[in-house]
Scaffold this active site. Structure first.
Site, PDB file in Angstrom:
ATOM      1  N   THR A 207       0.708  -0.903   0.185  1.00  0.00           N
ATOM      2  CA  THR A 207      -0.014   0.104   0.007  1.00  0.00           C
ATOM      3  C   THR A 207       0.859   1.350  -0.112  1.00  0.00           C
ATOM      4  OG1 THR A 207      -2.045  -1.028   1.182  1.00  0.00           O
ATOM      5  CG2 THR A 207      -1.927   1.177   1.672  1.00  0.00           C
TER       6      THR A 207
ATOM      7  N   GLY B 209     -12.102  -1.352   4.222  1.00  0.00           N
ATOM      8  CA  GLY B 209     -10.774  -1.638   4.276  1.00  0.00           C
ATOM      9  C   GLY B 209     -10.215  -0.765   5.502  1.00  0.00           C
TER      10      GLY B 209
ATOM     11  N   LYS C 295       3.047   3.955  18.161  1.00  0.00           N
ATOM     12  CA  LYS C 295       2.970   4.947  18.433  1.00  0.00           C
ATOM     13  C   LYS C 295       2.945   6.439  19.369  1.00  0.00           C
ATOM     14  CE  LYS C 295      -0.105   4.397  14.514  1.00  0.00           C
ATOM     15  NZ  LYS C 295      -1.086   4.460  14.006  1.00  0.00           N
TER      16      LYS C 295
ATOM     17  N   LYS D 290       6.131   1.953  12.550  1.00  0.00           N
ATOM     18  CA  LYS D 290       6.624   2.498  14.096  1.00  0.00           C
ATOM     19  C   LYS D 290       6.471   1.501  14.847  1.00  0.00           C
ATOM     20  CE  LYS D 290       1.972   1.198  12.429  1.00  0.00           C
ATOM     21  NZ  LYS D 290       1.314   1.789  11.721  1.00  0.00           N
TER      22      LYS D 290
HETATM   23  N1  LIG Z   1      -0.930   1.495   4.848  1.00  0.00           N
HETATM   24  C1  LIG Z   1      -1.112   2.079   5.639  1.00  0.00           C
HETATM   25  O1  LIG Z   1      -1.774   3.044   5.832  1.00  0.00           O
HETATM   26  C2  LIG Z   1       0.284   2.688   6.769  1.00  0.00           C
HETATM   27  C3  LIG Z   1       0.322   3.748   7.139  1.00  0.00           C
HETATM   28  C4  LIG Z   1       1.217   4.647   8.222  1.00  0.00           C
HETATM   29  C5  LIG Z   1       2.568   3.819   8.487  1.00  0.00           C
HETATM   30  N2  LIG Z   1       2.499   2.080   7.899  1.00  0.00           N
HETATM   31  C6  LIG Z   1       3.784   1.657   7.666  1.00  0.00           C
HETATM   32  O2  LIG Z   1       3.991   1.160   6.141  1.00  0.00           O
HETATM   33  C7  LIG Z   1       4.965   0.208   6.296  1.00  0.00           C
HETATM   34  C8  LIG Z   1       4.252  -0.789   4.892  1.00  0.00           C
HETATM   35  O3  LIG Z   1       2.426  -0.832   5.263  1.00  0.00           O
HETATM   36  P1  LIG Z   1       1.604  -0.912   3.999  1.00  0.00           P
HETATM   37  O4  LIG Z   1       0.157  -0.949   4.547  1.00  0.00           O
HETATM   38  O5  LIG Z   1       2.069  -0.790   2.949  1.00  0.00           O
HETATM   39  O6  LIG Z   1       1.961  -2.688   4.131  1.00  0.00           O
HETATM   40  P2  LIG Z   1       1.143  -3.592   2.921  1.00  0.00           P
HETATM   41  O7  LIG Z   1       0.551  -3.468   1.640  1.00  0.00           O
HETATM   42  O8  LIG Z   1       1.300  -5.226   3.680  1.00  0.00           O
HETATM   43  O9  LIG Z   1       3.256  -4.208   2.871  1.00  0.00           O
HETATM   44  C9  LIG Z   1       4.023  -4.826   2.446  1.00  0.00           C
HETATM   45  C10 LIG Z   1       5.677  -4.626   1.690  1.00  0.00           C
HETATM   46  O10 LIG Z   1       6.771  -5.590   2.208  1.00  0.00           O
HETATM   47  C11 LIG Z   1       6.491  -6.856   0.864  1.00  0.00           C
HETATM   48  N3  LIG Z   1       7.419  -7.563   1.950  1.00  0.00           N
HETATM   49  C12 LIG Z   1       6.676  -8.146   3.082  1.00  0.00           C
HETATM   50  N4  LIG Z   1       7.616  -9.260   3.244  1.00  0.00           N
HETATM   51  C13 LIG Z   1       8.687  -9.169   2.887  1.00  0.00           C
HETATM   52  C14 LIG Z   1      10.113  -9.772   2.647  1.00  0.00           C
HETATM   53  N5  LIG Z   1      10.494 -10.218   3.317  1.00  0.00           N
HETATM   54  N6  LIG Z   1      10.253  -9.164   1.829  1.00  0.00           N
HETATM   55  C15 LIG Z   1      10.738  -8.190   0.389  1.00  0.00           C
HETATM   56  N7  LIG Z   1       9.464  -7.807   0.377  1.00  0.00           N
HETATM   57  C16 LIG Z   1       8.676  -8.158   1.572  1.00  0.00           C
HETATM   58  C17 LIG Z   1       5.715  -7.076   0.696  1.00  0.00           C
HETATM   59  O11 LIG Z   1       5.448  -7.630  -0.534  1.00  0.00           O
HETATM   60  P3  LIG Z   1       4.570  -7.884  -2.099  1.00  0.00           P
HETATM   61  O12 LIG Z   1       3.685  -7.008  -2.050  1.00  0.00           O
HETATM   62  O13 LIG Z   1       5.542  -8.822  -3.038  1.00  0.00           O
HETATM   63  O14 LIG Z   1       3.587  -9.343  -0.411  1.00  0.00           O
HETATM   64  C18 LIG Z   1       4.362  -5.544   0.259  1.00  0.00           C
HETATM   65  O15 LIG Z   1       4.887  -5.227  -0.815  1.00  0.00           O
HETATM   66  C19 LIG Z   1       4.024  -0.479   7.284  1.00  0.00           C
HETATM   67  O16 LIG Z   1       5.844  -1.216   8.684  1.00  0.00           O
HETATM   68  C20 LIG Z   1       2.836   0.496   8.318  1.00  0.00           C
HETATM   69  O17 LIG Z   1       3.080  -0.177  10.119  1.00  0.00           O
HETATM   70  C21 LIG Z   1       0.883   2.300   7.099  1.00  0.00           C
END
Ligand SMILES: NC(=O)c1ccc[n+]([C@@H]2O[C@H](COP(=O)([O-])OP(=O)(O)OC[C@H]3O[C@@H](n4cnc5c(N)ncnc54)[C@H](OP(=O)(O)O)[C@@H]3O)[C@@H](O)[C@H]2O)c1
Length: 437
Positions: free
Chosen positions: A14, A189, A207, A107
């Site tokens: 995301t 979602g 946080k 975080k």
């Molecule tokens: N989503 C939000 O609104 C939000 C807001 C603030 C902070 N965050 C923080 O941002 C970070 C990412 O969140 P997200 O929502 O973007 O998570 P996400 O959608 O689950 O994406 C995680 C990514 O990491 C990749 N990944 C997982 N294991 C891996 C590995 N072993 N080697 C290489 N790549 C790997 C996944 O690959 P695949 O795509 O190939 O599965 C995916 O692209 C987290 O720390 C979260 O707490 C998120």
């Protein structure tokens, strides 16, 4: 023009894919702002074949984020994988040790390893930027780290989890149960299939632990936070709060007291007229109180691909603009070695007002017995109201008490006493009241 800043992104979900898209779509504007190009030269994710909605064909692919961090031609390692250990930790550590700047939105990683990682970053003279880790798109880290020198923070508190705020907002607006609002949040979602981490307050605690360290110069102590989630908040609480001029929010609060630092996450009653009570839905807000500035409230989108990417791209742009050889500011606003051990204030000594809702047998003497338990514990009451507990309630009544400032220990003792007296027909509900302008 200076040489391009080479960016490696580990994690293309995301947030990661949104960051890559913003860097591509806004390339010309970013170049004008930073005085150099920002180019994604390396990426890593689990599934190589997945369409990320952005052309990453020119970037070198790595299966292993730590290998990307060590070997790729990059200046900045952007960690957007998530998780407190595993590939996120390995990648960030490898990048810092290789003398590369790091940007992360993680975080959980910082709550667990933030101080150790800050020590490596400061030793290596590189930046560890993490604006997106707290309250998504709201620039709270930058504000606390850079814009408040000389201020002594007395309290920092906020709505740090959009899922919980969405659920509480819907419960109040539509009179629906917690379970119904959670299901709706999942459908839209806003909540995970397993929502425990959000609704039981763990995400807010991560946080808050970072904000506490920035506010009070203490080492991060994420495991020392008093935690209560929102899953036991009922319509009866929401309605009673409204009648008394309050609104219920899940707050993370860090406050300096005479006996140490209080860190607590729990459902909280805030005056309906306060600014933080007007923060609805998935929006986040952080209030910072200091001796010089007074109270500052920042509010805005706390999650979502674009809002979070805005903070991540801002962090990357700061690195692009930093001058080579220039000493970078410390990660938590003061050198990591100067962060003091965390001195925890006991929750029992927390002082404040309390809302207490009791469901009791409708019989003579109950009201007087409750009032006596309060008096025995030196709790002075602002109000005490008795209602019928509803059409189905039979011979039950609801008693709602609001206390003047007292202590957690006194309230617990009084409620224990009332429970022992045998007048209750249901679990007592206790919600802390927080002062807010
Ligand atoms: N989503 C939000 O609104 C939000 C807001 C603030 C902070 N965050 C923080 O941002 C970070 C990412 O969140 P997200 O929502 O973007 O998570 P996400 O959608 O689950 O994406 C995680 C990514 O990491 C990749 N990944 C997982 N294991 C891996 C590995 N072993 N080697 C290489 N790549 C790997 C996944 O690959 P695949 O795509 O190939 O599965 C995916 O692209 C987290 O720390 C979260 O707490 C998120």
């Amino acid at each position: 023009m200076a040489e391009a800043l080479r960016v490696g992104i580990a994690g293309l979900g995301t947030v990661g894919a949104s960051v890559a898209r913003v860097l591509a779509d806004k390339a010309a504007e970013l170049t004008r702002q930073c005085g150099r190009d920002l180019v994604v030269t390396a990426v890593s994710a689990r599934s190589r074949g997945r369409d990320r909605g952005v052309d990453l064909g020119k970037a070198q692919w790595f299966d292993d984020p730590a290998e990307l961090a060590r070997k790729a031609d990059i200046d900045v390692f952007v960690e957007l994988i998530g998780g407190e250990d595993g590939p996120a930790l390995e990648g960030v550590k490898a990048a810092l040790e290789a003398g590369r700047h790091v940007v992360t939105a993680n975080k959980a990683l910082l709550a667990r390893h933030g101080v150790a990682l800050a020590e490596i970053a400061e030793k290596k003279g590189v930046l560890l930027n993490y604006e997106a880790a707290v309250a998504g798109g709201i620039p709270v880290i930058k504000t606390m780290r850079e814009a408040m020198a000389g201020n002594s923070v007395t309290r920092v508190f906020g709505i740090l989890n959009g899922t919980c705020n969405y659920i509480l907002t819907r419960m109040e607006a539509e009179g629906l149960s917690f379970d119904a609002c959670l299901k709706e949040a999942q459908r839209l979602g806003y909540a995970e299939a397993d929502p425990t981490f959000d609704i039981e307050g763990h995400d807010t605690a991560h946080k808050l632990s970072i904000l506490t360290s920035l506010a009070f110069g203490s080492r991060i102590a994420a495991d020392d936070i008093y935690l209560e989630g929102i899953s036991n908040i009922t319509q009866a609480d929401i309605r009673a709060a409204g009648e008394l001029g309050y609104r219920i929010k899940l707050l993370g609060v860090a406050q300096k007291t005479e006996s140490g630092i209080e860190q607590r996450v729990h459902p909280t009653m805030v005056p309906t007229s306060s600014v933080i009570a007007q923060v609805h839905g998935v929006t986040n807000a952080v209030a910072i109180e200091t001796d010089i500035l007074g109270e500052l409230l920042l509010s805005g989108p706390g999650a979502g691909g674009n809002a979070t990417a805005s903070a991540v791209v801002g962090d990357i742009a700061d690195i692009a603009k930093s001058r080579p050889g220039f000493q970078h500011g410390p990660v938590f606003g003061r050198p990591a070695r100067e962060l003091r051990p965390y001195k925890k204030a006991q929750m029992r000594s927390h002082a404040g007002g309390y809302f207490i809702r009791l469901t009791v047998h409708d019989r003579i003497g109950v009201f007087a017995a409750i009032a006596k338990r309060m008096a025995d514990n030196e709790i002075s009451l602002e109000s005490i109201v008795q209602h019928s507990a509803g059409p189905e309630a039979g011979s039950q009544k609801t008693v709602v008490l609001v206390t003047h400032e007292t202590t957690e220990a006194a309230v617990r003792k009084a409620v224990e006493g009332i429970t022992k007296d045998g007048h209750l027909t249901d679990k007592p509900q206790v919600i802390r009241i927080e002062r807010a302008e």
